[in-house]
Design a protein around this motif. Sequence first.
Motif, short mmCIF file in Angstrom:
data_model
loop_
_atom_site.label_atom_id
_atom_site.label_comp_id
_atom_site.label_asym_id
_atom_site.label_seq_id
_atom_site.Cartn_x
_atom_site.Cartn_y
_atom_site.Cartn_z
N GLY A 169 0.73 -0.11 -15.50
CA GLY A 169 1.90 0.77 -14.86
C GLY A 169 1.96 1.30 -13.59
N ILE A 170 0.89 2.15 -13.49
CA ILE A 170 0.54 3.02 -12.32
C ILE A 170 0.50 2.20 -11.18
CG2 ILE A 170 -1.34 4.67 -11.19
CD1 ILE A 170 -1.65 5.71 -14.27
N THR A 171 -0.30 1.11 -11.39
CA THR A 171 -0.59 -0.03 -10.27
C THR A 171 0.65 -0.32 -9.86
OG1 THR A 171 -2.76 -0.44 -11.03
CG2 THR A 171 -1.79 -2.03 -9.36
N SER A 172 1.76 -0.75 -10.45
CA SER A 172 2.95 -1.32 -10.30
C SER A 172 3.59 -0.28 -9.32
CB SER A 172 3.63 -1.80 -11.55
OG SER A 172 3.08 -2.70 -12.34
N MET A 173 3.67 1.00 -10.00
CA MET A 173 4.36 2.03 -9.14
C MET A 173 3.84 2.21 -7.90
SD MET A 173 6.92 3.12 -11.06
CE MET A 173 7.27 4.68 -9.81
#
Length: 465
Positions: free
Chosen positions: A222-226
């Motif tokens: 999720g953090i990488t997607s953001m």
Amino acid sequence: MECNETCFKSCDCKSYSYKDGYCWIWTQDLYNLQDEYPDGYNLSVRVAIFDIEPTVRYCKPCGTNMIPYPLSTSSSCGDPMYFSFNCNTTSGQVSFKAPSGTYQVTSIDPNTRKFFIRVKDGRSLRLNQTLPFNLTSPRNSSSNISSQAINDVEIVWDPPLEPICNLAADCKDWPNSTCISVSDGKRRCLCTKSFRWNDTNLSCTKVSSPSGKRMTLLPFVGITSMIVLCAIIAMYIWRRKKTKRKENKEIDRRNQAHRMLLSESHVQDLIDLGEFKEKDEKGIDLPFYDLESIIAATDSFSDENKLGQGGYGPVYKGKLPSGQEIAVKRLSRVSSQGLKEFKNEVVLIAKLQHRNLVRLYGYCTEGNEKILLYEYMPNKSLDFIFDQKRSVILDWELRFNIILGIARGLLYLHQDSRLRIIHRDLKTSNIFLDHEMNPKISDFGLARIVGGKQTELITSKAAGT
């Protein structure tokens, strides 16, 4: 014991054997030994102490028997959970302690984690069920040997957990581990991040399993997607600004190229002149020092302040009224470096600024004197690399840093400076070291300027040493 002492007193003694009052001593290495006696003879071989010296990890050998980790013959080596062995230092015999008695160990195999003990009455053998030892021979529910015919009993030991420790130094034999308290109240050498305890190799091995990597990365999806989304938005905004600035950047680039061309042309004109002119001196962005102040700074060029002698002339250590230490390069009248090289060095270094180039503080041209004032290099030139006594301070890390600094200086001269310059006289005597042993390139008397896109230089004569 007398045979042992006799061997130790002789430097040539390689090994000895003693039996029935007779002592045999060998002064040469032993090859192709054969036992021709029914009961055999004990042979003692001399080895270096560091080859058998015990460590935190391994116990000292017992006679000819190696004690592999985690087996322990002392509370100060091996793993305390495996402290069930005893070493008879006189006979060199290892024995195994069990609730039913003490038994002679006939052999130990660390690869299979097995050892054998000599048992006369197999039914009497009992093992402590709380310790990490198990019988592999037939046994009943009480862990007793069921057959009296078995003389050598095979026992296996369980793989050990992480080593027990008290201080961080206790983990030095297990790289990539630190001494940390665990749930049972003990302290163990637990493997650091990205490493896992391998009870087969008895070491911390790097985790390289693809499935493990996927499990590690899952919480960060999720953090990488953001981050990717933010990067896309930032890229869009940046491209819009870049389009607006493109025309202005092109104008700036052309102006900069024009200024650089004028600067190169002016410097080359100075080099080609036969002598300094007043208007050229005013164009040099470097302080001019009068001869009187230089004489005062060097104590009239005294021999006590002399740092060295080169083909160009002597170099003296000086101190300005401000307390700044300097190196004064005094061009000799019979020097191989003429006025042209002197001017070349003044003009070039005045326009160069880099941490790996010697800084030029000023110059002096009064009468027949031609003098350059450099920053003082307390560790002198790299020439001492050929001095066997002084060069010992250059370990490999320091040598690498010096090489890297020289390379950075050359890259600046050849590519990153406003003027593309070829030194043409790079050698150890022209590389100086400051108080932190950082290298700095010096002596630009023979340097040449090349065109902005030129990558090669052809000279008509030999230059330098």
